[in-house]
Motif scaffolding. Sequence first.
Motif, PDB file in Angstrom:
ATOM      1  N   GLY A 110       0.823  -1.208   0.000  1.00 29.78           N
ATOM      2  CA  GLY A 110       0.000   0.000   0.000  1.00 29.78           C
ATOM      3  C   GLY A 110       0.853   1.251   0.000  1.00 29.78           C
ATOM      4  N   ASP A 111       1.919   1.242   0.797  1.00 33.39           N
ATOM      5  CA  ASP A 111       2.831   2.384   0.816  1.00 33.39           C
ATOM      6  C   ASP A 111       3.526   2.535  -0.527  1.00 33.39           C
ATOM      7  N   SER A 112       3.901   1.429  -1.128  1.00 31.83           N
ATOM      8  CA  SER A 112       4.576   1.474  -2.420  1.00 31.83           C
ATOM      9  C   SER A 112       3.657   2.066  -3.487  1.00 31.83           C
ATOM     10  N   VAL A 113       2.401   1.665  -3.483  1.00 31.05           N
ATOM     11  CA  VAL A 113       1.452   2.205  -4.456  1.00 31.05           C
ATOM     12  C   VAL A 113       1.261   3.693  -4.221  1.00 31.05           C
ATOM     13  N   ARG A 114       1.149   4.081  -2.966  1.00 33.47           N
ATOM     14  CA  ARG A 114       0.991   5.493  -2.626  1.00 33.47           C
ATOM     15  C   ARG A 114       2.215   6.278  -3.101  1.00 33.47           C
ATOM     16  N   ASP A 115       3.401   5.762  -2.844  1.00 32.98           N
ATOM     17  CA  ASP A 115       4.629   6.435  -3.276  1.00 32.98           C
ATOM     18  C   ASP A 115       4.674   6.566  -4.794  1.00 32.98           C
ATOM     19  N   GLN A 116       4.267   5.518  -5.487  1.00 32.98           N
ATOM     20  CA  GLN A 116       4.261   5.585  -6.948  1.00 32.98           C
ATOM     21  C   GLN A 116       3.269   6.627  -7.450  1.00 32.98           C
ATOM     22  N   LYS A 117       2.110   6.700  -6.833  1.00 35.64           N
ATOM     23  CA  LYS A 117       1.113   7.688  -7.261  1.00 35.64           C
ATOM     24  C   LYS A 117       1.595   9.105  -6.983  1.00 35.64           C
ATOM     25  N   ILE A 118       2.228   9.306  -5.841  1.00 35.67           N
ATOM     26  CA  ILE A 118       2.758  10.635  -5.531  1.00 35.67           C
ATOM     27  C   ILE A 118       3.889  10.992  -6.487  1.00 35.67           C
ATOM     28  N   ALA A 119       4.764  10.032  -6.783  1.00 36.11           N
ATOM     29  CA  ALA A 119       5.849  10.285  -7.738  1.00 36.11           C
ATOM     30  C   ALA A 119       5.271  10.624  -9.110  1.00 36.11           C
ATOM     31  N   HIS A 120       4.208   9.939  -9.494  1.00 43.14           N
ATOM     32  CA  HIS A 120       3.567  10.240 -10.780  1.00 43.14           C
ATOM     33  C   HIS A 120       2.994  11.656 -10.767  1.00 43.14           C
ATOM     34  N   SER A 121       2.416  12.059  -9.650  1.00 39.32           N
ATOM     35  CA  SER A 121       1.884  13.417  -9.548  1.00 39.32           C
ATOM     36  C   SER A 121       2.997  14.445  -9.711  1.00 39.32           C
ATOM     37  N   PHE A 122       4.151  14.198  -9.076  1.00 39.85           N
ATOM     38  CA  PHE A 122       5.281  15.118  -9.226  1.00 39.85           C
ATOM     39  C   PHE A 122       5.758  15.173 -10.672  1.00 39.85           C
ATOM     40  N   GLN A 123       5.766  14.030 -11.348  1.00 34.99           N
ATOM     41  CA  GLN A 123       6.181  14.016 -12.751  1.00 34.99           C
ATOM     42  C   GLN A 123       5.223  14.833 -13.613  1.00 34.99           C
ATOM     43  N   ILE A 124       3.938  14.724 -13.332  1.00 39.64           N
ATOM     44  CA  ILE A 124       2.956  15.512 -14.082  1.00 39.64           C
ATOM     45  C   ILE A 124       3.194  16.999 -13.861  1.00 39.64           C
ATOM     46  N   VAL A 125       3.438  17.373 -12.604  1.00 37.05           N
ATOM     47  CA  VAL A 125       3.686  18.788 -12.299  1.00 37.05           C
ATOM     48  C   VAL A 125       4.931  19.274 -13.032  1.00 37.05           C
ATOM     49  N   THR A 153      -3.985  21.878 -14.728  1.00 36.57           N
ATOM     50  CA  THR A 153      -3.456  20.528 -14.478  1.00 36.57           C
ATOM     51  C   THR A 153      -2.535  20.521 -13.263  1.00 36.57           C
ATOM     52  N   ILE A 154      -1.694  21.522 -13.123  1.00 35.20           N
ATOM     53  CA  ILE A 154      -0.791  21.601 -11.960  1.00 35.20           C
ATOM     54  C   ILE A 154      -1.616  21.721 -10.681  1.00 35.20           C
ATOM     55  N   ASN A 155      -2.632  22.586 -10.681  1.00 36.26           N
ATOM     56  CA  ASN A 155      -3.465  22.759  -9.483  1.00 36.26           C
ATOM     57  C   ASN A 155      -4.187  21.468  -9.110  1.00 36.26           C
ATOM     58  N   LEU A 156      -4.782  20.793 -10.090  1.00 36.05           N
ATOM     59  CA  LEU A 156      -5.517  19.560  -9.824  1.00 36.05           C
ATOM     60  C   LEU A 156      -4.585  18.454  -9.334  1.00 36.05           C
ATOM     61  N   THR A 157      -3.419  18.335  -9.960  1.00 35.03           N
ATOM     62  CA  THR A 157      -2.465  17.301  -9.567  1.00 35.03           C
ATOM     63  C   THR A 157      -1.919  17.567  -8.171  1.00 35.03           C
ATOM     64  N   ALA A 158      -1.630  18.817  -7.853  1.00 32.37           N
ATOM     65  CA  ALA A 158      -1.133  19.159  -6.515  1.00 32.37           C
ATOM     66  C   ALA A 158      -2.201  18.879  -5.463  1.00 32.37           C
ATOM     67  N   LYS A 159      -3.436  19.194  -5.785  1.00 28.55           N
ATOM     68  CA  LYS A 159      -4.537  18.925  -4.850  1.00 28.55           C
ATOM     69  C   LYS A 159      -4.669  17.422  -4.599  1.00 28.55           C
ATOM     70  N   ASN A 160      -4.622  16.600  -5.670  1.00 30.13           N
ATOM     71  CA  ASN A 160      -4.708  15.145  -5.508  1.00 30.13           C
ATOM     72  C   ASN A 160      -3.518  14.613  -4.722  1.00 30.13           C
ATOM     73  N   GLY A 161      -2.316  15.120  -4.995  1.00 33.38           N
ATOM     74  CA  GLY A 161      -1.114  14.674  -4.280  1.00 33.38           C
ATOM     75  C   GLY A 161      -1.193  15.000  -2.798  1.00 33.38           C
ATOM     76  N   MET A 162      -1.668  16.198  -2.480  1.00 37.49           N
ATOM     77  CA  MET A 162      -1.813  16.574  -1.061  1.00 37.49           C
ATOM     78  C   MET A 162      -2.853  15.705  -0.377  1.00 37.49           C
ATOM     79  N   GLY A 163      -3.905  15.353  -1.095  1.00 40.59           N
ATOM     80  CA  GLY A 163      -4.922  14.469  -0.523  1.00 40.59           C
ATOM     81  C   GLY A 163      -4.355  13.099  -0.211  1.00 40.59           C
ATOM     82  N   MET A 164      -3.443  12.609  -1.062  1.00 36.50           N
ATOM     83  CA  MET A 164      -2.819  11.301  -0.811  1.00 36.50           C
ATOM     84  C   MET A 164      -1.879  11.366   0.381  1.00 36.50           C
TER      85      MET A 164
END
Length: 177
Positions: A110-125, A153-164
């Motif tokens: 679960g932590d690994s998936v979360r880390d991957q999703k957050i890393a993906h969010s940073f890549q999008i930003v 897109t940056i605002n939405l991705t940052a919001k999703n990343g902060m939520g995670m």
Amino acid sequence: MQSIGPNDPRLSGAATDRKTSRTALWATVIGMAVLVLIFVFAIIQAANESSVLGWILAAIAGGWLAIAVYVLFMVRGTLRFGREAVARMEGEMRGASGRAPAAASSASEGDSVRDQKIAHSFQIVLVQAKVLSEELEKGPEADREVVDRSIDTINLTAKNGMGMVRSDGPISGTVVD
């Protein structure tokens, strides 16, 4: 877990298999009997007429009979192998049902998936920031729609990343490419 096989509880897998096997057996018996009759008729006709053409037709009928017998044995072998494979898989499924997942796939996964999703969010930003800077370098020729879309897109991705990062529950959010 969804079961494999018929959904009707009155029909068990074995009863359905027996009915299908019986139908296939009778179809095979009838087909082979027809081929044998054609072969015997061709031999009798060839012997009565003593013609080369009759013997050629008898040889062709015998060839078809030989091919049918070969296919029959190949199909039976394949069906036997398939039945054994299905029985093995059903045994493994029955043995695996009710067991907890392996320890390695619990919290760390679960932590690994979360880390991957957050890393993906940073890549999008990062990608959107690059697009934004390239558009702004164009000066007055910059496409305002591209700039606005990048900012959104940056605002939405940052919001999703902060939520995670803030949530301890399941991961949710919208992936924007």
